[in-house]
Scaffold this motif. Structure first.
Motif, short mmCIF file in Angstrom:
data_model
loop_
_atom_site.label_atom_id
_atom_site.label_comp_id
_atom_site.label_asym_id
_atom_site.label_seq_id
_atom_site.Cartn_x
_atom_site.Cartn_y
_atom_site.Cartn_z
N SER A 30 0.85 -1.19 0.00
CA SER A 30 0.00 0.00 0.00
C SER A 30 0.88 1.23 0.00
CB SER A 30 -0.93 0.00 1.23
OG SER A 30 -0.18 0.00 2.43
N LEU A 31 0.39 2.29 -0.64
CA LEU A 31 1.12 3.55 -0.68
C LEU A 31 0.86 4.28 0.63
CD1 LEU A 31 2.78 5.65 -2.22
CD2 LEU A 31 0.66 6.47 -3.25
N LEU A 32 1.91 4.43 1.45
CA LEU A 32 1.77 5.06 2.76
C LEU A 32 1.97 6.56 2.72
CD1 LEU A 32 3.71 2.60 5.11
CD2 LEU A 32 1.24 2.70 4.66
N THR A 87 7.90 8.47 11.88
CA THR A 87 6.72 7.66 11.57
C THR A 87 6.59 7.34 10.09
OG1 THR A 87 5.42 9.71 11.46
CG2 THR A 87 5.40 8.49 13.54
N ALA A 88 7.35 8.02 9.24
CA ALA A 88 7.28 7.73 7.80
C ALA A 88 7.77 6.33 7.47
CB ALA A 88 8.10 8.76 7.02
N SER A 220 16.33 8.41 14.40
CA SER A 220 16.03 9.80 14.73
C SER A 220 16.03 10.69 13.49
CB SER A 220 17.03 10.36 15.76
OG SER A 220 18.35 10.33 15.25
N VAL A 221 16.57 10.18 12.37
CA VAL A 221 16.63 10.98 11.15
C VAL A 221 16.13 10.16 9.96
CG1 VAL A 221 18.10 12.25 9.53
CG2 VAL A 221 18.58 12.34 11.98
N VAL A 222 15.16 10.69 9.25
CA VAL A 222 14.74 10.16 7.96
C VAL A 222 14.89 11.31 6.97
CG1 VAL A 222 12.90 9.10 6.61
CG2 VAL A 222 13.10 8.60 9.05
N GLY A 223 15.82 11.17 6.04
CA GLY A 223 16.16 12.30 5.18
C GLY A 223 16.00 12.03 3.71
N ILE A 224 15.41 12.97 3.00
CA ILE A 224 15.37 12.97 1.54
C ILE A 224 16.45 13.95 1.08
CG2 ILE A 224 14.03 13.57 -0.51
CD1 ILE A 224 11.50 12.89 1.05
N ILE A 244 6.64 6.19 -0.47
CA ILE A 244 7.01 5.13 0.46
C ILE A 244 5.86 4.14 0.54
CG2 ILE A 244 7.65 4.57 2.84
CD1 ILE A 244 8.81 7.38 3.09
N TYR A 245 6.17 2.88 0.23
CA TYR A 245 5.17 1.81 0.23
C TYR A 245 5.40 0.85 1.39
CZ TYR A 245 4.20 3.12 -4.66
OH TYR A 245 3.88 3.79 -5.81
#
Length: 329
Positions: A30-32, A87-88, A220-224, A244-245
């Motif tokens: 599923s596409l989150l 949470t992503a 603690s870090v989610v980076g694009i 993000i799926y």
């Protein structure tokens, strides 16, 4: 496949690409989260909205995806990247990161290396200097190719690298990072990298977002475009969409998304009270002249004399939408 996603795809996909998607088994994917950079880094599917750290230009577009432009730098945060909430990705095991991007690192990046040497295209990690748990995707790892380095709970780093770096050009390419085959936290799975629908690297890994979330050090870090714990340079290029799926997309689904392109699921972002105030400014002749984007975006009242200019009727209509008195957008 959710009914909402199926309806959106039916409207957006060319018939042939839709057939490929619909025939492919979904296995619960599923596409989150979906970041289309239409004036901001908001999540148009969920609530994991991104925030710009430092300097990133986000250019909107009417009725389609905008563009996030990263200028590249010598550190994991400078001059800028987009930071997502934990949470992503937290809790995901089998997962897919889908990036529509163009690599501008030509002829050399800040270290004198061609094609984005060790830049962070997408990273999930602890804070800078916390090297226990991480996943770092680079357009050019060690001068070799598109590469992924993963590490969990201090174990040896798992590395997979494609034969060639992400092409340096101003044309869009699609990079997929797929984690699959995990039977639970701590199990060994497979990480794979696709470029424009073709698998270019694959290898075993014990890393999953769920394991890192549960392990020592956590996330603690989610980076694009940045956020590496190694202080690797930020990305130099652009992105028109990141998705993000929950689940590993298969080859047929990846091919369908590549054929669909980044703009086919374009959307019109909701109006805000700030835009209502800006429309009132323009109507009153206050402040800067309206940009071409604003002339299209803010001229929402198209009846009578209001059809040819931004006036107070436009400002009122935008305010009604932003406050929920009318559908938005």
């Amino acid at each position: 496949m959710s009914k909402t996603l199926e309806t959106a795809l039916t409207k957006a996909l060319p018939t042939a690409a839709l057939a490929v998607w619909m025939l492919a088994p979904c296995h619960g994917q599923s596409l989150l989260h979906r970041y289309s950079f239409n004036g901001n880094a908001n999540d148009s599917v969920g609530t994991a909205h991104g925030a710009v750290v430092g300097s990133v230009s986000i250019v909107p577009a009417w009725g389609a995806n905008g563009t996030a432009i990263f200028t590249g730098g010598t550190s994991s945060s400078g001059p800028g990247y987009i930071r997502l909430p934990v949470t992503a990705v937290s809790g995901l095991q089998n997962a897919t990161i889908e990036i529509f991007t163009a690599n501008f690192s030509t002829p050399l990046d800040v270290y004198g290396q061609a094609g984005g040497y060790f830049q962070a295209l997408f990273s999930v990690a602890g804070a800078y200097g916390s090297l226990t748990n991480y996943s770092i995707l680079s357009p050019n790892r060690s001068g070799a190719g598109i590469g992924l380095g993963t590490r969990s709970d201090g174990a040896a780093e798992n590395v997979i690298v494609s034969p060639d770096p992400l092409p340096v050009s101003y044309g869009n390419h699609v990079v997929h990072l797929v984690f699959s085959g995990f039977g639970g936290i701590g199990a060994t799975g497979v990480a794979a990298v696709y470029l424009d629908g073709v698998k270019v690297a694959q290898g075993a890994t014990v890393y999953s977002f769920a394991k890192v979330a549960a392990g020592a050090g956590g996330i603690s870090v989610v980076g694009i475009g940045g956020g590496s714990p190694f202080n690797d340079p930020t990305f130099r290029g652009s992105m028109s969409e990141v998705r993000i799926y929950n689940g590993a997309l298969n080859a047929a689904q990846i091919a369908a998304n590549v054929a669909m392109g980044p703009g086919a699921l374009g959307f019109t972002p909701p109006y805000t009270l700030a835009e209502a105030a800006r429309a009132a400014q323009i109507a009153g002749g206050v402040g800067a002249a309206a940009t071409s984007w604003e002339k299209t975006r803010l001229n929402v009242e198209i009846g009578g004399g209001s059809a040819t200019a931004i006036d107070l009727l436009d400002a009122l209509r935008i305010a009604r939408r932003a406050t929920g008195l009318e559908s938005n957008p």
